[in-house]
Motif scaffolding. Sequence first.
Motif, PDB file in Angstrom:
ATOM      1  N   ILE B  51       0.822  -1.232   0.000  1.00 17.99           N
ATOM      2  CA  ILE B  51       0.000   0.000   0.000  1.00 17.99           C
ATOM      3  C   ILE B  51       0.851   1.274   0.000  1.00 17.99           C
ATOM      4  O   ILE B  51       0.314   2.378  -0.032  1.00 17.99           O
ATOM      5  N   ASP B  53       2.630   2.943  -2.107  1.00 20.34           N
ATOM      6  CA  ASP B  53       2.443   3.949  -3.148  1.00 20.34           C
ATOM      7  C   ASP B  53       0.981   4.098  -3.556  1.00 20.34           C
ATOM      8  O   ASP B  53       0.676   4.597  -4.642  1.00 20.34           O
ATOM      9  N   LEU B  54       0.083   3.642  -2.708  1.00 18.64           N
ATOM     10  CA  LEU B  54      -1.340   3.713  -3.038  1.00 18.64           C
ATOM     11  C   LEU B  54      -2.036   4.839  -2.271  1.00 18.64           C
ATOM     12  O   LEU B  54      -1.674   5.138  -1.137  1.00 18.64           O
ATOM     13  N   SER B  55      -3.026   5.433  -2.926  1.00 18.42           N
ATOM     14  CA  SER B  55      -3.914   6.363  -2.225  1.00 18.42           C
ATOM     15  C   SER B  55      -5.270   6.272  -2.905  1.00 18.42           C
ATOM     16  O   SER B  55      -5.372   5.802  -4.049  1.00 18.42           O
ATOM     17  N   SER B  57      -7.735   4.242  -2.606  1.00 16.43           N
ATOM     18  CA  SER B  57      -7.945   2.879  -3.106  1.00 16.43           C
ATOM     19  C   SER B  57      -8.667   2.031  -2.066  1.00 16.43           C
ATOM     20  O   SER B  57      -8.657   2.352  -0.870  1.00 16.43           O
ATOM     21  N   VAL B  59      -8.474  -1.878  -0.833  1.00 16.85           N
ATOM     22  CA  VAL B  59      -7.643  -3.074  -0.967  1.00 16.85           C
ATOM     23  C   VAL B  59      -8.417  -4.293  -0.461  1.00 16.85           C
ATOM     24  O   VAL B  59      -8.908  -4.290   0.675  1.00 16.85           O
ATOM     25  N   ARG B  87      -5.773  -1.668  -9.724  1.00 18.30           N
ATOM     26  CA  ARG B  87      -4.548  -0.884  -9.878  1.00 18.30           C
ATOM     27  C   ARG B  87      -3.296  -1.727  -9.630  1.00 18.30           C
ATOM     28  O   ARG B  87      -2.225  -1.441 -10.145  1.00 18.30           O
ATOM     29  N   LYS B  88      -3.457  -2.753  -8.825  1.00 16.48           N
ATOM     30  CA  LYS B  88      -2.282  -3.517  -8.406  1.00 16.48           C
ATOM     31  C   LYS B  88      -2.718  -4.873  -7.834  1.00 16.48           C
ATOM     32  O   LYS B  88      -3.767  -4.956  -7.182  1.00 16.48           O
ATOM     33  N   ALA B 101      -5.670  -4.148  -5.189  1.00 18.66           N
ATOM     34  CA  ALA B 101      -5.983  -2.734  -4.960  1.00 18.66           C
ATOM     35  C   ALA B 101      -6.914  -2.240  -6.065  1.00 18.66           C
ATOM     36  O   ALA B 101      -6.584  -2.334  -7.252  1.00 18.66           O
ATOM     37  N   TYR B 102      -8.079  -1.756  -5.662  1.00 21.18           N
ATOM     38  CA  TYR B 102      -9.061  -1.219  -6.613  1.00 21.18           C
ATOM     39  C   TYR B 102      -9.129   0.300  -6.485  1.00 21.18           C
ATOM     40  O   TYR B 102      -8.899   0.850  -5.397  1.00 21.18           O
ATOM     41  N   SER B 103      -9.491   0.965  -7.570  1.00 18.92           N
ATOM     42  CA  SER B 103      -9.786   2.390  -7.470  1.00 18.92           C
ATOM     43  C   SER B 103     -11.060   2.547  -6.633  1.00 18.92           C
ATOM     44  O   SER B 103     -11.901   1.639  -6.591  1.00 18.92           O
TER      45      SER B 103
END
Lengths: 200, 132
Positions: B51, B53-55, B57, B59, B87-88, B101-103
Amino acid sequence: MGIRLLGLFLCLFAPMLAARPISYSGGSTLMGFSNSMQDSIYYHYSPSYRYSVGIEVVNDKYTDQNYVYGRSTYLLDRQNTQHSQRNVYLQAGVSSHGLNHHFVGIHGDWETRRWFSGFGLKHVQNKSVQYSETFLQLGVAPYLGDYGDLHTWLMLKSKKDTRLLGWSTYPVLKFFKGNLLLEVGYDPKLEWDSHLMYRF
Amino acid sequence: MQHLQALIILLSFAWGSVAIAAPDHTSDHQHQHQNVEPSAALASKRYNAFIEDLSESNVAIVNVLGMVCDFCARGIEKTFKKDQHVRKVDVDLANGQVLIAYSVDKVIDQVEITDKILANGQNVTAVTVVKI
């Protein structure tokens, strides 16, 4: 003859007989096999995780013939646990030389991240020869790689081809990384037994 | 050789009848082997790296049975990456866990996740969704 046709029918049409729904679409795989008896290239497509259909182009060194198999493999049983998976598959194929040239087989495996065991039994009927291939395979992973790493397996394979005398037991190395898998075995009698696979 | 063929056919019937009688029998084992709890996953280094680099989102932490082989788990990543909202994806073979990881605009459907994992031949035991 009747029992052979029944076996072929069961294996080829088992997916329909079992009435499994198609829940996944997509995966296809390209394989190359080479050993002292034959070289082949096999492409299959899996409409679901339960079965695949494909075509195998074979250069049969024993009969000095070239032909194409239409093949089907069906996942008969799978058991998933947190640390293991067990599978049993049926396979069948019919050659471009006609219904009199076909094969049926069953193979299975059980594996954890560390251990592997597998077996296979295949009977081939040709116009000029009929034979069976049986194998047992055991393996251990010397290290446990993470997803995306290069994975290595050290294996021992015992194989019997009724066209040859007795069982052959030889070491096999298996490597895979990403979508690519390579399996290479060597036996002084059978020479190289190799298998290359790419999953799309 | 006819004996061999007869044996194959008999085995086909035997195993086939089991498969037909219990088409989803893999799920019978779902409660016998619990994976790493999602709460433990939240505290893991792997999750924190995922997580980092995620924002904005959501998970999904998915516990999976039968995910013992890298080569066999490839389909999971491919299937989820077809979804434009994903996204990932991370596959944790050691703990039998998948992180997706979803938008934030994606409504996460646990049944959809379960079905996609099953389509790859594995079984889901738990899905936890965390907003980042």
